[in-house]
Scaffold this active site. Structure first.
Site: not given
Length: 459
Positions: A78, A154-155, A221, A223, A250, A279
Site C-alpha cells: 500500500r 486515507n482515513e 485500521h 490500532y 493498517e 503499518w
C-alpha cells in the site's frame, strides 16, 4: 497511524450484528474485483492481501523497498501518495511506482494521504479533492486494473462529525465511476480509520450499494481501539456475517498495554480469508511502528519480526497473485460463467455486445463496450471454449468507424489497418470445454463506436 497519530481512548464496545445481507450483482469486471466478501483476480482466483504500507510520498528515493518488501513475503504494497498536502506525486512518479510493483510481483494499493483526519485536521483535503487527484492520474491508471487498487482517501474523516463520512464516500465512489474508473476501490473508515463510533460498520451496505460496478472493498485500521481479542473478533464478525468485503488496511502491534492485539488480528485474518496490510516498512516519527531500522531489510525490528516471520505473518500465509505466475484456477469459477440475470443491462447509449459463432468444439467470443467517454472507450472481450478443450485462441474483428486500440491486458493485441487481433496470454490460452476468460483494452473513437463482428479461432 501516521506521522501525526490521533489520540483515541481505547473503548471496548460489544458489536451488535446488523441484519442486512449484501447481494453483489454479477458484473464482468476487468482485473481485480469483489466477489461476495472476497477479492478475486480476472481469472477467478481468490486473492488475499498480505502486505506492508510504504510511505513513498515522504521517501520517494527508497525504491529498493519494493524488492525488500517482496523478499519479506508481501504480495501487496500500500503506497502512500499525495496530491498536494505534501509534495505531490506526479503521473510520472505514479507510473514508476506501478512499474516497481509489477517488477516485484506486488499488487499495488495506491492511496491518497491528503484526506487524513478531515474535519479535525484543518490541513486535510476532502474526499472530492482526492477524487480529482485520481482523475488527474487517469491516463496512467486505466489499463492497470489487474495490478492496481485505488484507495480513494486515507482515513478521510477524523473524530469530528464522523457521520459526514457516508455521504462523502458515496459521492466519491460515484464520481470515480462516472469518470470511467473500473478499478477495485478501497474505502477507509472514519475516526482516523478506526471506526470506533461504527459509522462505517453501520453504513456499509449504503456505501457498497453506491458502486454501480459492485467493486468496492471496505478498509478498517486497527490500532488502540482494537486492543483485545474480543474487540477484533466482534468487529470482524459483523462484516463476515453480512458478507461484506473487508480488509485490514493498517495495523500496528501490541508494543504497550492498550495497543492492538496483533497476534489475534493476524490469526483471525488468516482464518477468515481477510487481507491485512501492516503499518509500516520504515520512516515513522514514532519508530516503534517501523518494521525495519532505517529501511534496512537485513535489520528487522521486533514489529518486523512479528509480521514477517510470525505464525500468521507474511512468509507463512502470503500467496503471490496469479497474474504474475500464470497459475489458473483448477476449475471454472462463477466469474467465468455467463452473466446472471441480476447483471446490469447495457445502458441505452451503449452498443450491444457482438458474439462470434464458430463451429462446435472451437471457441466463441463476445465483444462489449464497458465504459465510454469523449474520444475514448474501454472494451472487454470474453472468450469461451466450445465442447472440447483448447490450448490457445485468437480473436479478430474489424472496426468500421475508425476506432483504434491504444493498449490491452490479458492478451497480445495487434492491429493491421482497421483489423484487430487479440491472441491469448501465456496464462489464459488453455481453456477446458465450456470455460471462459476475458481480456480488455482501451481504444479511441470519434462520432460513432459501433460494435464489430468478432471471430474466434482455437488452437
Amino acid at each position: 497511524m501516521k506521522r501525526r497519530l490521533a489520540t483515541i481512548a481505547a473503548v471496548l464496545i460489544t458489536l451488535t450484528a446488523a441484519v442486512f445481507t449484501v447481494v453483489n450483482p454479477a458484473w464482468a469486471a476487468t482485473g481485480l474485483r469483489v466477489s461476495g466478501r472476497n477479492i478475486v483476480e480476472a481469472n477467478g482466483s481468490t486473492f488475499v492481501m498480505r502486505g506492508i504500507n510504504h510511505m513513498h510520498t515522504w521517501y520517494a528515493g527508497q525504491t529498493q523497498s519494493f524488492a525488500d518488501m517482496k523478499a519479506a513475503g508481501a504480495n501487496t504494497v500500500r503506497v502512500v501518495l499525495s496530491g498536494g498536502r505534501w509534495t505531490a506525486n506526479t503521473a510520472a512518479d505514479v507510473t514508476n511506482v506501478i512499474s516497481l510493483c509489477k517488477a516485484n510481483k506486488l499488487i499495488c494499493v495506491l492511496e491518497n494521504h491528503d484526506t487524513t483526519g478531515y474535519g479535525e485536521d484543518s490541513a486535510a483535503y476532502t474526499l472530492d479533492q482526492a477524487v480529482n487527484y485520481w482523475i488527474g492520474l487517469k491516463s496512467v491508471l486505466v489499463g492497470q486494473e489487474n495490478y492496481v487498487v485505488i484507495n480513494i482517501g486515507n482515513e478521510p474523516i477524523g473524530n469530528t462529525n464522523p457521520g459526514q463520512w457516508t455521504a462523502a464516500t458515496v459521492a466519491a465512489i460515484q464520481k470515480m465511476r462516472t469518470n470511467g474508473f473500473e478499478h477495485l476501490l478501497m474505502i477507509d473508515a472514519p475516526n482516523w480509520g478506526q471506526d470506533w463510533q461504527y459509522t462505517m460498520r453501520d453504513n456499509a451496505q449504503t456505501v457498497l450499494n453506491a458502486d454501480t460496478r459492485a467493486n468496492t472493498v471496505l478498509s478498517i485500521h486497527m490500532y488502540a481501539v482494537f486492543n483485545t481479542a474480543a474487540s477484533i473478533r466482534n468487529y470482524l464478525d459483523v462484516f463476515q456475517n453480512n458478507n461484506w468485503p473487508l480488509v485490514i488496511g493498517e495495523f500496528g502491534w501490541q508494543f504497550a498495554s492498550g495497543e492492538v492485539d496483533d497476534t489475534t488480528l493476524m490469526a483471525e485474518a488468516q482464518a477468515r480469508g481477510i487481507g491485512y496490510l501492516g503499518w509500516s516498512w520504515a520512516g515513522n516519527t514514532d519508530p516503534i511502528l517501523d518494521m525495519t531500522n532505517n529501511f534496512d531489510a537485513t535489520s528487522l525490528t521486533t514489529w518486523g519480526q512479528r509480521i514477517v516471520n510470525g505464525p500468521n505473518g507474511l512468509k507463512a500465509t502470503s500467496k503471490e497473485a496469479t497474474i504474475f505466475s500464470g497459475v489458473q484456477p483448477s476449475s471454472p469459477t462463477p466469474s467465468s460463467a455467463s452473466p446472471s440475470p441480476s447483471s446490469p443491462s447495457p445502458s441505452p447509449s451503449s452498443p450491444s455486445p457482438s458474439t462470434s459463432n464458430p463451429p462446435v468444439g472451437a471457441c466463441t467470443a463476445t465483444y462489449a463496450v464497458t465504459g465510454s467517454w469523449p474520444g475514448g472507450f474501454q472494451g472487454d472481450v470474453k472468450v469461451t471454449a466450445g465442447s472440447a478443450a483448447i490450448s490457445g485462441w485468437a480473436v479478430t474483428w474489424t472496426f468500421a468507424n475508425g476506432q483504434t486500440v491504444s493498449n490491452a491486458w490479458g492478451a497480445t493485441v495487434t492491429s493491421s489497418g482497421s483489423t484487430v487481433t487479440g491472441r491469448n496470454a501465456a496464462w489464459n490460452g488453455a481453456l477446458a470445454a465450456g470455460a471462459s476468460t476475458n481480456f480488455g483494452f482501451l481504444g479511441s473513437w470519434a462520432g460513432t463506436n459501433a460494435v464489430p463482428t468478432v471471430t474466434c479461432a482455437a488452437a
